[in-house]
Design a protein around this motif. Structure first.
Motif, PDB file in Angstrom:
ATOM      1  N   VAL A  12       3.577  -9.804  -3.615  1.00  0.00           N
ATOM      2  CA  VAL A  12       3.227  -8.578  -2.895  1.00  0.00           C
ATOM      3  C   VAL A  12       1.719  -8.466  -2.707  1.00  0.00           C
ATOM      4  O   VAL A  12       0.940  -9.033  -3.469  1.00  0.00           O
ATOM      5  N   SER A  13       1.338  -7.709  -1.697  1.00  0.00           N
ATOM      6  CA  SER A  13      -0.075  -7.435  -1.431  1.00  0.00           C
ATOM      7  C   SER A  13      -0.546  -6.341  -2.387  1.00  0.00           C
ATOM      8  O   SER A  13       0.254  -5.768  -3.129  1.00  0.00           O
ATOM      9  N   GLY A  14      -1.803  -6.017  -2.320  1.00  0.00           N
ATOM     10  CA  GLY A  14      -2.356  -4.952  -3.154  1.00  0.00           C
ATOM     11  C   GLY A  14      -1.708  -3.606  -2.889  1.00  0.00           C
ATOM     12  O   GLY A  14      -1.666  -2.746  -3.759  1.00  0.00           O
ATOM     13  N   ALA A  15      -1.158  -3.422  -1.694  1.00  0.00           N
ATOM     14  CA  ALA A  15      -0.492  -2.165  -1.332  1.00  0.00           C
ATOM     15  C   ALA A  15       0.978  -2.155  -1.749  1.00  0.00           C
ATOM     16  O   ALA A  15       1.688  -1.199  -1.458  1.00  0.00           O
ATOM     17  N   GLY A  16       1.442  -3.231  -2.391  1.00  0.00           N
ATOM     18  CA  GLY A  16       2.831  -3.287  -2.830  1.00  0.00           C
ATOM     19  C   GLY A  16       3.817  -3.708  -1.761  1.00  0.00           C
ATOM     20  O   GLY A  16       5.020  -3.613  -1.942  1.00  0.00           O
ATOM     21  N   ARG A  17       3.313  -4.204  -0.651  1.00  0.00           N
ATOM     22  CA  ARG A  17       4.181  -4.659   0.440  1.00  0.00           C
ATOM     23  C   ARG A  17       4.409  -6.158   0.310  1.00  0.00           C
ATOM     24  O   ARG A  17       3.536  -6.879  -0.162  1.00  0.00           O
ATOM     25  N   PRO A  18       5.568  -6.653   0.733  1.00  0.00           N
ATOM     26  CA  PRO A  18       5.837  -8.086   0.601  1.00  0.00           C
ATOM     27  C   PRO A  18       4.846  -8.921   1.416  1.00  0.00           C
ATOM     28  O   PRO A  18       4.500  -8.574   2.546  1.00  0.00           O
ATOM     29  N   HIS A  19       4.392 -10.009   0.795  1.00  0.00           N
ATOM     30  CA  HIS A  19       3.377 -10.864   1.421  1.00  0.00           C
ATOM     31  C   HIS A  19       3.892 -12.296   1.602  1.00  0.00           C
ATOM     32  O   HIS A  19       3.619 -12.922   2.614  1.00  0.00           O
TER      33      HIS A  19
END
Length: 81
Positions: A12-19
């Protein structure tokens, strides 16, 4: 879309979204999040709520689910046929 229902690894990214999606031994960098929603779970079956994402990689379109309750597993719910 074809149902898969497999637990997968997701970075996940720093925003908690899948990366990045790791499925069947292959790494799929996520190029775009096409849609995002929250599913409350089937409470009568004791399912936890989850965050859902429709994502696009270079080779597939996939629906990912992330459980809100620990251990916070990621599931590959469906992939485009």
């Amino acid at each position: 879309m074809k149902a898969v229902q497999q637990e997968v690894q997701v970075t996940v990214s720093g925003a908690g979204r899948p990366h990045v999606l790791i499925w069947a031994g292959k790494v799929h960098p996520i190029r775009a999040i096409l849609d995002q929603w929250r599913f409350g779970g089937r409470w009568w079956l004791g399912e936890p709520p989850r965050a859902c994402f429709l994502v696009q990689t270079s080779t597939l379109t996939a629906e990912l689910h992330h459980e809100a309750a620990p251990p916070g597993r990621w599931w590959l719910a469906r992939v485009q046929d």
